[in-house]
Design a protein around this motif. Structure first.
Motif, mmCIF file in Angstrom:
data_model
loop_
_atom_site.group_PDB
_atom_site.id
_atom_site.type_symbol
_atom_site.label_atom_id
_atom_site.label_comp_id
_atom_site.label_asym_id
_atom_site.label_seq_id
_atom_site.Cartn_x
_atom_site.Cartn_y
_atom_site.Cartn_z
ATOM 1 N N LEU A 8 1.556 0.721 4.151
ATOM 2 C CA LEU A 8 1.025 -0.057 3.034
ATOM 3 C C LEU A 8 -0.486 -0.199 3.235
ATOM 4 O O LEU A 8 -0.959 -1.069 3.964
ATOM 5 C CB LEU A 8 1.687 -1.431 2.969
ATOM 6 N N THR A 9 -1.228 0.687 2.602
ATOM 7 C CA THR A 9 -2.678 0.671 2.741
ATOM 8 C C THR A 9 -3.280 -0.442 1.880
ATOM 9 O O THR A 9 -2.614 -1.035 1.022
ATOM 10 C CB THR A 9 -3.257 2.015 2.307
ATOM 11 N N GLU A 10 -4.554 -0.712 2.104
ATOM 12 C CA GLU A 10 -5.241 -1.725 1.316
ATOM 13 C C GLU A 10 -5.272 -1.344 -0.163
ATOM 14 O O GLU A 10 -5.164 -2.197 -1.041
ATOM 15 C CB GLU A 10 -6.661 -1.929 1.839
ATOM 16 N N GLU A 11 -5.407 -0.059 -0.438
ATOM 17 C CA GLU A 11 -5.415 0.402 -1.819
ATOM 18 C C GLU A 11 -4.063 0.166 -2.481
ATOM 19 O O GLU A 11 -3.971 -0.306 -3.616
ATOM 20 C CB GLU A 11 -5.790 1.890 -1.864
ATOM 21 N N THR A 12 -2.993 0.505 -1.731
ATOM 22 C CA THR A 12 -1.654 0.292 -2.279
ATOM 23 C C THR A 12 -1.358 -1.198 -2.427
ATOM 24 O O THR A 12 -0.760 -1.641 -3.421
ATOM 25 C CB THR A 12 -0.598 0.940 -1.375
ATOM 26 N N ARG A 13 -1.790 -1.970 -1.434
ATOM 27 C CA ARG A 13 -1.575 -3.414 -1.497
ATOM 28 C C ARG A 13 -2.267 -4.008 -2.736
ATOM 29 O O ARG A 13 -1.703 -4.850 -3.437
ATOM 30 C CB ARG A 13 -2.105 -4.078 -0.237
ATOM 31 N N ALA A 14 -3.499 -3.547 -3.013
ATOM 32 C CA ALA A 14 -4.223 -4.051 -4.181
ATOM 33 C C ALA A 14 -3.492 -3.694 -5.473
ATOM 34 O O ALA A 14 -3.451 -4.478 -6.424
ATOM 35 C CB ALA A 14 -5.648 -3.486 -4.188
#
Length: 443
Positions: A8-14
């Motif tokens: 779960l990357t920061e981009e996906t989390r956003a």
């Protein structure tokens, strides 16, 4: 790729957070679905809630019933403030509130349970006193209880609706607890003072209309009955001050009016249908007495017109005979005709008063003279009873009355209609000033 596990990357989390904010703004309740493999059928909580893989978000829609919007509008016109108290996300709550008409303005006041925890009693009172549209979200049962208590502390009459066990404390503490009968829990139904069998908020608004009508009809009953008493008392006081040696109306005649002519019309007023604008008026204060200034004023207004009319008729008839006051006896034909005219004048005027008090502001002509047939039948019965008292010898002997000429009845009918005409003028004045007030607000 589909079926592939990825960090779960920061981009996906956003992206997930953005979606979780977008779905509630559409009125959806959002749940996150996740999974992991566990060591057994009953894993420990720490094991079950860690190392999860996010599968996605699920948006659930619980659409409000179509009749709720109209019911909310009716409550708003009636001066009933609706505050949404929910455990949902603030965006979900606002979207649903806008859909049903609880929120109409651009910036409602949205308060979360976390913020409520930071407010002391004075701050909470100040918050609830604000006239803005209020939504309380992410709240606990303790928050609901605190809000109900705060509204009651301000002197408000609080009604709470709910269906869950977490609503029970607020339902119990409210002035009126309304539970859902079909989908509600047993705990909620036991705590409530009222149960809606159809689970429809519209039923609450529907119940307010006849509730207000019953209270109005009680006041109409009081105005009708006590205005008659003023009409009976007026000529007695006038005769006393004028030095007339006999009473213009006897005790047995007063009983005949109160029991024979007034009882049935008064009861028929209890079945008067609600006025069209009954839901367009603000709620009355719980401290307002039944005999308010408006009720007492209307009693004196209508009763005073009756008293002046029958007193004038009595002394006109006595004076036109040319007989000195001191020469009259109870058996004098002129005196008997005069007291008969007083009694008949009160009965006829009360018939028109019963028509006048049917409405507070609306013209009785617009309400429809035939819309309460029981009242007309009761009024005609009272007039027929009065005619019998005037013409039947056995009743003449009991009430000390005499037959009246056709001209006498015409005169009494003309005086009797005066309270109705005067009250119609009063209602027209009220409607005119109310319309001016609304124009001023619109401007």
């Amino acid at each position: 790729m589909e079926g592939e596990r990825r960090p779960l990357t920061e981009e996906t989390r956003a992206a997930v957070v953005a979606a979780s904010d977008n779905l509630p703004s559409q009125g959806l309740r959002v749940l996150a679905a996740a999974w992991r493999e566990v060591s057994g059928p009953r894993p420990a909580q720490e094991e079950a809630e860690s190392g999860l893989t996010l599968l996605g978000l699920v948006g659930m829609l619980d659409p409000p019933r179509t009749e709720v919007t109209d019911a909310v509008g009716a409550c708003r016109r009636a001066g009933i403030r609706i505050v949404m108290v929910t455990g949902d996300h603030p965006l979900t709550a606002e979207a649903v509130a806008r859909r049903v008409g609880i929120v109409l303005g651009p910036t409602p006041l949205v308060v979360t349970g976390a913020r409520l925890d930071t407010l002391d009693q004075d701050a909470l009172d100040a918050l609830l006193a604000e006239p803005s549209e209020l939504l309380l979200c992410r709240v606990s049962p303790e928050h609901k209880m605190r809000v109900v208590t705060a509204f009651q502390r301000r002197g408000e009459v609080v009604a709470v609706t709910g269906d869950g066990a977490n609503d029970a404390p607020a339902l119990k503490h409210a002035d009126i607890g309304v539970a859902m009968g079909a989908s509600g829990t047993d705990v909620a139904r036991e705590a409530a003072s009222m149960v809606l069998l159809d689970d429809s908020f519209a039923s609450i608004a529907t119940a307010v209309r006849p509730g207000r009508s019953v209270y109005q009809n009680i006041r109409k009953f009081l105005v009708y009955v006590f205005s008659s008493n003023i009409g009976e008392l007026g000529p007695i006081l006038a005769a006393t001050f004028a030095g007339f040696p006999l009473v213009p109306i006897s005790a047995v005649q007063i009983l005949a009016i109160d029991l024979g002519s007034d009882v049935m019309p008064a009861l028929a007023l209890g079945a008067e249908p609600p006025e069209p604008d009954v839901m367009d008026r603000p709620p009355r204060s719980r401290r307002e007495p039944l005999f308010s200034a408006a009720v007492v004023g209307r009693i004196l207004f209508l009763g005073g017109i009756q008293a002046l009319g029958v007193s004038a008729v009595f002394f006109w008839h006595i004076h036109s005979s040319g007989i000195p006051f001191g020469d009259f006896t109870e058996d004098d034909p002129v005196y008997r005709e005069a007291v008969t005219m007083v009694q008949a004048g009160i009965v006829l005027s009360q018939f028109f008063v019963s028509l006048a008090v049917r409405t507070d502001r609306q013209s009785v002509l617009k309400a429809g003279l035939l819309s309460n047939p029981m009242l007309l039948a009761a009024g005609f019965f009272g007039i027929a009873f009065m005619v019998a008292i005037s013409y039947l010898p056995p009743l003449q002997a009991v009430f000390n009355t005499a037959p009246l000429a056709a001209g006498d009845w015409a005169l009494l009918a003309g005086l009797g209609v005066l309270p109705l005409l005067a009250d119609e003028a009063r209602k027209g004045w009220l409607r005119h000033h109310r319309a001016d007030g609304r124009k001023g607000v619109n401007r």
